[in-house]
Design a protein around this motif. Sequence first.
Motif, PDB file in Angstrom:
ATOM      1  N   GLN A  51      91.487  22.514   1.859  1.00 39.83           N
ATOM      2  CA  GLN A  51      92.664  22.104   1.093  1.00 39.83           C
ATOM      3  C   GLN A  51      92.593  22.630  -0.337  1.00 39.83           C
ATOM      4  OE1 GLN A  51      95.251  20.504   2.695  1.00 39.83           O
ATOM      5  NE2 GLN A  51      96.276  21.212   0.838  1.00 39.83           N
ATOM      6  N   TYR A 152      97.320  12.097   7.645  1.00 34.58           N
ATOM      7  CA  TYR A 152      97.474  13.095   6.583  1.00 34.58           C
ATOM      8  C   TYR A 152      96.124  13.624   6.063  1.00 34.58           C
ATOM      9  CZ  TYR A 152      99.327  15.454   2.511  1.00 34.58           C
ATOM     10  OH  TYR A 152      99.647  16.415   1.594  1.00 34.58           O
ATOM     11  N   HIS A 153      95.166  12.740   5.833  1.00 36.79           N
ATOM     12  CA  HIS A 153      93.895  13.175   5.220  1.00 36.79           C
ATOM     13  C   HIS A 153      93.005  13.963   6.178  1.00 36.79           C
ATOM     14  CE1 HIS A 153      94.844  11.305   1.487  1.00 36.79           C
ATOM     15  NE2 HIS A 153      95.142  10.190   2.121  1.00 36.79           N
ATOM     16  N   TYR A 154      93.286  13.869   7.456  1.00 31.42           N
ATOM     17  CA  TYR A 154      92.519  14.682   8.420  1.00 31.42           C
ATOM     18  C   TYR A 154      93.474  15.419   9.361  1.00 31.42           C
ATOM     19  CZ  TYR A 154      92.955  10.013  10.555  1.00 31.42           C
ATOM     20  OH  TYR A 154      93.423   8.792  10.987  1.00 31.42           O
TER      21      TYR A 154
END
Length: 220
Positions: A51, A152-154
């Motif tokens: 990211q 969302y975070h993974y």
Amino acid sequence: MSLKTIPKSPVYQSNPCYDYAIRLSKKILQQKIPLNDVLEQYYPEYYAKLQETIDSFNQQSPQPIACKKQCDACCHYMVASVPMEAKYIQYSAKNHLSAKELKIVSRKLRQVRSKEREFEKQSPNNIVRQAQLYRLSKIPCPFLKDKTCMIYHYRPMICRYHNVTGSPENCYHPALNNVQAWQHPQLMESDVNFQKFMSHHYLNTSTSGTLNQLLLDHGF
Ligand code: SF4
């Protein structure tokens, strides 16, 4: 598969994601690291580097990136993935989603996968056409809830790569004629190669597929 399969061509520039992938691959080949440690520690670190790299590349875009919160256009596209990524998403979802959410996602996964199978029958060996049929059917991703990604975070690498300039409304148009994608093909290629290496090393397979298919294959 050996480390040699990780690309080292000069076209691959040093960046936080690529450098981390090389370091981790070497470490894994030198010492036995349990799969759980990879899913718990190393994969979150890897995706953070991915990211960070995408964000820095996006800052170099000649036009501002138009993607914004609550835009879910690309969450109605077919999502391609590789086994190790699906394993990581499955592991993280089981740790972070409630039992009720998991039940809902599991039901939707099966529904969406049955649509994918229909498209595979209609256009065998033509993944581009299958993806087109999927998009035209406006099928929401099983992880989409209230226009927001539940993971969302993974979330998968492909969801992170899809960045556009111009009007995000173009992404909803069936023809996608006016979508101006801001892409990072070299980063994506080295990322996929790393993920295939990890899939082969830990899961003894590197066959890619849709995220839905791979999640079900790995017992979601
Ligand atoms: S995983 Fe998340 S970001 Fe990717 S398509 Fe599904 S809802 Fe959208």
